[in-house]
Write an enzyme that holds these catalytic residues in place. Sequence first.
Site, PDB file in Angstrom:
ATOM      1  N   ARG A 244       0.817  -1.137   0.160  1.00 13.79           N
ATOM      2  CA  ARG A 244       0.196   0.020   0.050  1.00 13.79           C
ATOM      3  C   ARG A 244       0.780   1.015  -0.016  1.00 13.79           C
ATOM      4  O   ARG A 244       1.909   1.248   0.708  1.00 13.79           O
ATOM      5  CB  ARG A 244      -0.900  -0.101   1.271  1.00 13.79           C
ATOM      6  N   GLU A 273      -4.397   7.371  -4.390  1.00 14.05           N
ATOM      7  CA  GLU A 273      -4.405   6.850  -5.830  1.00 14.05           C
ATOM      8  C   GLU A 273      -5.647   7.546  -6.428  1.00 14.05           C
ATOM      9  O   GLU A 273      -6.840   7.418  -5.862  1.00 14.05           O
ATOM     10  CB  GLU A 273      -4.562   5.363  -5.489  1.00 14.05           C
ATOM     11  N   HIS A 292      -2.116   0.666  -9.465  1.00 15.18           N
ATOM     12  CA  HIS A 292      -2.786  -0.523  -8.538  1.00 15.18           C
ATOM     13  C   HIS A 292      -3.265  -1.731  -9.381  1.00 15.18           C
ATOM     14  O   HIS A 292      -4.709  -1.986  -9.114  1.00 15.18           O
ATOM     15  CB  HIS A 292      -3.694   0.020  -7.755  1.00 15.18           C
TER      16      HIS A 292
HETATM   17  O1  LIG Z   1      -5.184  -5.995  -1.387  1.00 18.25           O
HETATM   18  C1  LIG Z   1      -5.345  -6.509  -2.583  1.00 18.25           C
HETATM   19  O2  LIG Z   1      -5.595  -7.648  -2.807  1.00 18.25           O
HETATM   20  C2  LIG Z   1      -5.301  -5.667  -3.924  1.00 18.25           C
HETATM   21  O3  LIG Z   1      -4.673  -4.478  -3.781  1.00 18.25           O
HETATM   22  C3  LIG Z   1      -6.554  -5.653  -4.688  1.00 18.25           C
HETATM   23  O4  LIG Z   1      -6.661  -4.842  -5.474  1.00 18.25           O
END
Ligand SMILES: O=C(O)[C@H](O)CO
Length: 328
Positions: A244, A273, A292
């Site tokens: 993240r 984002e 992402h």
């Molecule tokens: O956390 C997750 O699986 C991915 O970021 C989904 O988009």
Amino acid sequence: MAEEELPGVLILDIGGTHGVLEDLAALLKKHFRLITMKEFLENKKEMSTKIQSVFVFECRPTIDQELLESLPNLKVIGNSGVGVDHLDLKMISNFGVKVTNTPHAVADPTADIGVALMLASARRLVEGCQIAVSPDTKYFAVDWLGVEVTRATLGIIGMGSIGYKVAQRARAFDMRILYHNRNRRRKEEEEAVGARYCEKMADLLQQSDFVMVVVNLTPETRKLIGKKELGLMKPTATLINISRGAVIDQDALVEALQNKVIRAAAVDVTYPEPLPRDHPLLKLNNIIITPHIGTATVQAMRMMAEEAIANILAVLNGQPIPSEVFPK
Ligand SMILES: O=C(O)[C@H](O)CO
């Protein structure tokens, strides 16, 4: 069973979701009466009691108290994706609602994107592509060189199921693999991928040519990589983030890339984002940013939906839940 009699699932999506919701709809319709947010808002009174579950599309939309208050029969929120940092788990659990995620479906495609970013950054694929397609290009010549991943050292921060898949792939490049985790993995697992445990993250940062961040976003991992950590990395090293955005202190990253404290970065996630269009990260040529897309594949979308459906049905039918997420 007639559609009317099926348990209602409210679909929470972020809009513009590459048209995949339509494909998933068929899958969901086998088990649920599908209710879109638009339908729900237009007919709240009738819909609210029918909804027993919420299907959260791709880990992004959040669920607020107002929505929870308006769904008296809600039992489960099925998140399609592994990260649940967008959900307030404590608040949701106070409503007696369970949360589930899809760790199995995401592991391979997310590991793939991590390796793709590592290779793309190492071999400067985006810059190469720009030269190849530029109308100004008269002949092919580059005034830069990439680096090789083969036999380089990869440091994985967060060796969960995605990190482990990254390590498996890295073996094909004869990489030396280091990892840092809160909990050390079993010896057999370390041996199977030839990974060496670094108890101190600093050791991993100092030794790695590529550092890949794969941790969940939690209060403990927020800004895990900041100025100090970037300063420990080799000036020739590359930082890859597939977890993240908020796990990295982005201001510190901008500074590190501008001042060549590290060679480059490649990130599939940012904070926010998308980044504001005038964000300094967008002006640098030693970073690759993707939107992402760790799980943006036909196969992953389907598998995530199937995993989320299985979780939701287990809750509704009072069966053991394959992947429940608990508040800390
Ligand atoms: O956390 C997750 O699986 C991915 O970021 C989904 O988009």
